[in-house]
Design an enzyme around this catalytic site. Structure first.
Site, short mmCIF file in Angstrom:
data_model
loop_
_atom_site.label_atom_id
_atom_site.label_comp_id
_atom_site.label_asym_id
_atom_site.label_seq_id
_atom_site.Cartn_x
_atom_site.Cartn_y
_atom_site.Cartn_z
N ASP A 62 0.89 -1.17 0.00
CA ASP A 62 0.00 0.00 0.00
C ASP A 62 0.92 1.21 0.00
O ASP A 62 1.67 1.43 0.96
CB ASP A 62 -0.88 -0.01 1.25
CG ASP A 62 -1.83 1.19 1.29
OD1 ASP A 62 -1.58 2.20 0.60
OD2 ASP A 62 -2.83 1.11 2.02
N ILE A 63 0.87 2.00 -1.05
CA ILE A 63 1.86 3.08 -1.18
C ILE A 63 1.60 4.24 -0.22
O ILE A 63 2.42 5.14 -0.11
CB ILE A 63 2.00 3.59 -2.65
CG1 ILE A 63 0.74 4.31 -3.11
CG2 ILE A 63 2.38 2.47 -3.59
CD1 ILE A 63 0.95 5.13 -4.39
N SER A 139 0.31 11.90 -16.00
CA SER A 139 -0.80 12.08 -16.95
C SER A 139 -0.66 13.41 -17.65
O SER A 139 -0.24 14.41 -17.04
CB SER A 139 -2.13 12.05 -16.20
OG SER A 139 -3.17 12.49 -17.07
N TYR A 194 -6.88 16.17 -9.88
CA TYR A 194 -6.06 15.06 -10.40
C TYR A 194 -4.88 15.62 -11.21
O TYR A 194 -3.74 15.16 -11.09
CB TYR A 194 -6.95 14.16 -11.26
CG TYR A 194 -6.26 13.02 -11.96
CD1 TYR A 194 -5.96 11.83 -11.29
CD2 TYR A 194 -5.95 13.10 -13.32
CE1 TYR A 194 -5.36 10.77 -11.94
CE2 TYR A 194 -5.33 12.05 -13.98
CZ TYR A 194 -5.04 10.89 -13.29
OH TYR A 194 -4.43 9.84 -13.94
N1 LIG Z 1 -6.62 4.96 -17.43
C1 LIG Z 1 -6.20 6.12 -17.93
O1 LIG Z 1 -6.76 6.65 -18.90
C2 LIG Z 1 -4.98 6.81 -17.34
C3 LIG Z 1 -4.50 7.97 -17.98
C4 LIG Z 1 -3.38 8.61 -17.49
C5 LIG Z 1 -2.74 8.11 -16.37
N2 LIG Z 1 -3.23 6.99 -15.75
C6 LIG Z 1 -2.52 6.52 -14.56
O2 LIG Z 1 -2.15 5.16 -14.72
C7 LIG Z 1 -2.14 4.51 -13.44
C8 LIG Z 1 -3.01 3.26 -13.48
O3 LIG Z 1 -4.34 3.67 -13.79
P1 LIG Z 1 -5.51 2.66 -14.18
O4 LIG Z 1 -6.29 3.32 -15.26
O5 LIG Z 1 -4.97 1.30 -14.39
O6 LIG Z 1 -6.39 2.72 -12.85
P2 LIG Z 1 -7.21 1.57 -12.09
O7 LIG Z 1 -7.74 0.58 -13.04
O8 LIG Z 1 -8.17 2.33 -11.22
O9 LIG Z 1 -6.11 0.88 -11.19
C9 LIG Z 1 -5.44 1.60 -10.19
C10 LIG Z 1 -4.60 0.64 -9.38
O10 LIG Z 1 -3.93 1.39 -8.36
C11 LIG Z 1 -4.16 0.73 -7.12
N3 LIG Z 1 -4.05 1.62 -5.97
C12 LIG Z 1 -4.81 2.68 -5.62
N4 LIG Z 1 -4.40 3.17 -4.44
C13 LIG Z 1 -3.34 2.40 -4.04
C14 LIG Z 1 -2.49 2.40 -2.91
N5 LIG Z 1 -2.65 3.29 -1.91
N6 LIG Z 1 -1.49 1.47 -2.83
C15 LIG Z 1 -1.33 0.56 -3.82
N7 LIG Z 1 -2.13 0.50 -4.90
C16 LIG Z 1 -3.12 1.41 -5.00
C17 LIG Z 1 -5.55 0.14 -7.26
O11 LIG Z 1 -5.77 -0.84 -6.25
P3 LIG Z 1 -7.28 -1.22 -5.75
O12 LIG Z 1 -7.85 -2.17 -6.74
O13 LIG Z 1 -7.01 -1.82 -4.41
O14 LIG Z 1 -8.07 0.07 -5.68
C18 LIG Z 1 -5.44 -0.44 -8.66
O15 LIG Z 1 -4.73 -1.63 -8.64
C19 LIG Z 1 -2.59 5.56 -12.43
O16 LIG Z 1 -1.46 6.16 -11.83
C20 LIG Z 1 -3.33 6.57 -13.28
O17 LIG Z 1 -3.37 7.85 -12.70
C21 LIG Z 1 -4.32 6.33 -16.20
#
Ligand SMILES: NC(=O)c1ccc[n+]([C@@H]2O[C@H](COP(=O)([O-])OP(=O)(O)OC[C@H]3O[C@@H](n4cnc5c(N)ncnc54)[C@H](OP(=O)(O)O)[C@@H]3O)[C@@H](O)[C@H]2O)c1
Length: 287
Positions: A62-63, A139, A194
């Site tokens: 957990d970060i 992002s 964000y």
């Molecule tokens: N999807 C997009 O379009 C997009 C665009 C730009 C940047 N990003 C970035 O890419 C990364 C991944 O995004 P995603 O779209 O894959 O999101 P996601 O499907 O919501 O997955 C987020 C992951 O982060 C984990 N997480 C959240 N809080 C945490 C904590 N305190 N400690 C450890 N793990 C934690 C979540 O765990 P839980 O399942 O336990 O909640 C989940 O495994 C993020 O940093 C996001 O900001 C995404």
């Protein structure tokens, strides 16, 4: 202690993190550690990959929990004597229209995406081995936020010489200003929490890369921030432009830079290219 190389991905039980682990299991010449804050969700993800013929290891992480980060640090030290590749992927985003008060959204998002990522780096960057790679998921929304900041704030956040302490001070001030309802007067955008937090991640990456060059230049560690684009995950939603496979292309490219690569380093990378510090509306839905 094993001489096997090791890569670790945060927030990897679903979404981009899980897809990055899947790809690294196929392409990284060493062990891949899938981490998740929730042990059950993490182990379920490992089982899912095992059913596909992949063999990631698992560690809880957990970060936002320093004990948890230090447990991972100790595990890596004892089992591998360090870390070769770190992908700081874990992150959260409140959905548009979420009724949670803005001040709480700012605090929770900052604690996870910026301060949590920073704590992971503080503990794990000293473990990164020579020729290692670090990828911080940021992002392009950060640049939208940056362009909406006052000129004074923009100058500070874009500065080549801003220190980590100064940046943390600014990010903490954003949360405080939001709590006091004065964020607009203080020069912040009030509709892009964000984005403000992600510009923090991008600026932090630049600072960390600079420090690595100054303190461990001979080790040729490459650290970059990147944007995966708008990707169909729980966070990105079903209307996003990119599939998971497309979304992981840039982060995996940065995680697997060739061992003789001299760069990119300290950059913001988008579509596998070094990008300028400016918003690119063509990649986002409403602009
Ligand atoms: N999807 C997009 O379009 C997009 C665009 C730009 C940047 N990003 C970035 O890419 C990364 C991944 O995004 P995603 O779209 O894959 O999101 P996601 O499907 O919501 O997955 C987020 C992951 O982060 C984990 N997480 C959240 N809080 C945490 C904590 N305190 N400690 C450890 N793990 C934690 C979540 O765990 P839980 O399942 O336990 O909640 C989940 O495994 C993020 O940093 C996001 O900001 C995404």
């Amino acid at each position: 202690m094993s001489s096997t190389r090791v890569a670790l991905v945060t927030g990897a039980n679903k979404g981009l993190g899980l897809a990055i682990v899947r790809d690294l299991c196929r392409r990284f010449p060493g062990d891949v550690v899938l981490t998740a804050r929730d042990e059950a969700r993490g182990r379920a993800a490992v089982q899912q990959l095992q059913a596909e013929g992949r063999s990631p290891r698992f560690h809880q992480l957990d970060i936002t929990d320093l004990h948890s980060i230090r447990a991972v640090r100790d595990f890596l030290r004892e089992e591998y004597g360090g870390l070769d590749v770190l992908v700081n992927n874990a992150g959260i985003a409140f959905q548009i229209g979420d009724p949670t008060p803005i001040a709480i959204q700012a605090e929770v998002t900052m604690n996870t995406n910026f301060l949590g990522t920073r704590d992971v780096c503080t503990e794990l960057l000293p473990l990164i081995k020579s020729r290692g790679e670090v990828v911080n998921m940021s992002s392009g929304w950060g640049f939208k936020a940056l362009e909406s900041c006052s000129p004074e704030l923009q100058q500070k956040l874009r500065s080549e010489s801003i220190t980590e302490e100064e940046l943390v001070g600014l990010m903490n001030k954003f949360v405080e200003d939001t709590k006091n309802g004065v964020q607009r007067n203080e020069g912040w955008p009030d509709d892009n929490i964000y984005g403000v937090v992600k510009i923090g991640v991008t600026a932090l990456s630049r600072i960390q890369a600079r420090k690595l060059s100054e303190q461990r230049g001979g080790d040729k560690i490459l650290l970059n921030a990147c944007c995966p684009g708008w990707v169909r995950t729980d966070m990105g939603g079903p209307k996003a432009f990119k599939s998971l496979e497309e979304g992981i292309e840039t982060p995996v490219y940065l995680a697997l830079l060739p061992s003789d690569a001299e760069g990119p380093h300290g950059q913001f990378v988008h579509e596998k290219k070094v990008a300028k510090w400016q918003f690119m509306p063509q990649f986002y839905p409403k602009f």
